[in-house]
Design a protein around this motif. Sequence first.
Motif, PDB file in Angstrom:
ATOM      1  N   LYS A 170      -1.757  26.128  19.049  1.00  0.00           N
ATOM      2  CA  LYS A 170      -1.598  25.379  17.807  1.00  0.00           C
ATOM      3  C   LYS A 170      -2.944  24.985  17.204  1.00  0.00           C
ATOM      4  CE  LYS A 170       2.693  23.536  19.714  1.00  0.00           C
ATOM      5  NZ  LYS A 170       2.564  24.179  21.035  1.00  0.00           N
ATOM      6  N   THR A 171      -2.961  24.898  15.873  1.00  0.00           N
ATOM      7  CA  THR A 171      -4.099  24.397  15.110  1.00  0.00           C
ATOM      8  C   THR A 171      -3.566  23.300  14.186  1.00  0.00           C
ATOM      9  OG1 THR A 171      -3.872  25.803  13.143  1.00  0.00           O
ATOM     10  CG2 THR A 171      -4.955  26.782  15.080  1.00  0.00           C
ATOM     11  N   PRO A 172      -4.433  22.602  13.478  1.00  0.00           N
ATOM     12  CA  PRO A 172      -3.937  21.592  12.527  1.00  0.00           C
ATOM     13  C   PRO A 172      -2.965  22.146  11.486  1.00  0.00           C
ATOM     14  CG  PRO A 172      -6.250  21.212  12.961  1.00  0.00           C
ATOM     15  CD  PRO A 172      -5.898  22.513  13.644  1.00  0.00           C
ATOM     16  N   LEU A 173      -3.020  23.453  11.239  1.00  0.00           N
ATOM     17  CA  LEU A 173      -2.083  24.063  10.286  1.00  0.00           C
ATOM     18  C   LEU A 173      -0.647  24.039  10.809  1.00  0.00           C
ATOM     19  CD1 LEU A 173      -4.166  27.174   9.157  1.00  0.00           C
ATOM     20  CD2 LEU A 173      -3.832  25.025   7.919  1.00  0.00           C
ATOM     21  N   ASP A 174      -0.483  23.822  12.125  1.00  0.00           N
ATOM     22  CA  ASP A 174       0.843  23.816  12.741  1.00  0.00           C
ATOM     23  C   ASP A 174       1.407  22.406  12.904  1.00  0.00           C
ATOM     24  OD1 ASP A 174       0.907  26.694  13.201  1.00  0.00           O
ATOM     25  OD2 ASP A 174      -0.713  26.291  14.627  1.00  0.00           O
TER      26      ASP A 174
END
Length: 256
Positions: free
Chosen positions: A152-156
């Motif tokens: 996961k990244t902040p976009l998720d």
Amino acid sequence: MKKIFSLAACVALSANLFADTITVGATPVPHAEILTEVAKILKEQGHELKIVEFNDYVLPNLAVNDGELDANFFQHKPYLDEFNNQKGTNLVSVQGVHLEPMGAYSKVIKNISELKEKALVYIPNDPTNESRALNILEKAGLIELDKNVELKTPLDITKNPKNLEFKELEAAQLPRALEECDLAVINSNYALAANLNPTKDAVIIESKDSPYVNIVAVKKDNAESDKTKILVKAISDEKIKAFIEEKYKGAIIPSF
């Protein structure tokens, strides 16, 4: 005469077996500290352990893959798997050594409930540790993440009730950048090097059932080599377990 030659051959073989220099790459704290204790065990057995210190997560893997190091000790298996996929390397784990619970630290707050709206949060920028950091923040109730995404990244982030702002930095830079943000999620090896104790100083700490055990990694072709077997036996010695428990007092947990 045959007996003499046979005896000479055995002596030569024994000298070769017990005169190995094993070169291992490691980050300074706690890995190089642990390896310094391992070196004492190996010295008693007639081996030399050469410790090469690194302050990043890329070079020690490339050095093992290129044959410049016999092994390294700094990472967990999820990071190693991702590295192999990204870089085309062929490294394997040969021994789990300890768990370093990841923690979130702050110079601004003492309790995570004090974190304000639109707070600035720093997280590691490598895929596995970034995802790990976000999972910790989710378990603390700060955010919610897309369950269908593995790394996961902040976009998720699907829910962010405090409208937290996220910034990605290299893991080694996070302790130095702690003054610049409201909260930073930091790997314990870098936290300890900056005199931050995960069990005492973190406002959030990873649970002890974490899968992120730190490992000894080698090139796949060397997984069964004599050097690897000698190193694994020494690093999983009861003396090393006792050293980890006594020195780090729960901030680092033996996993063997």
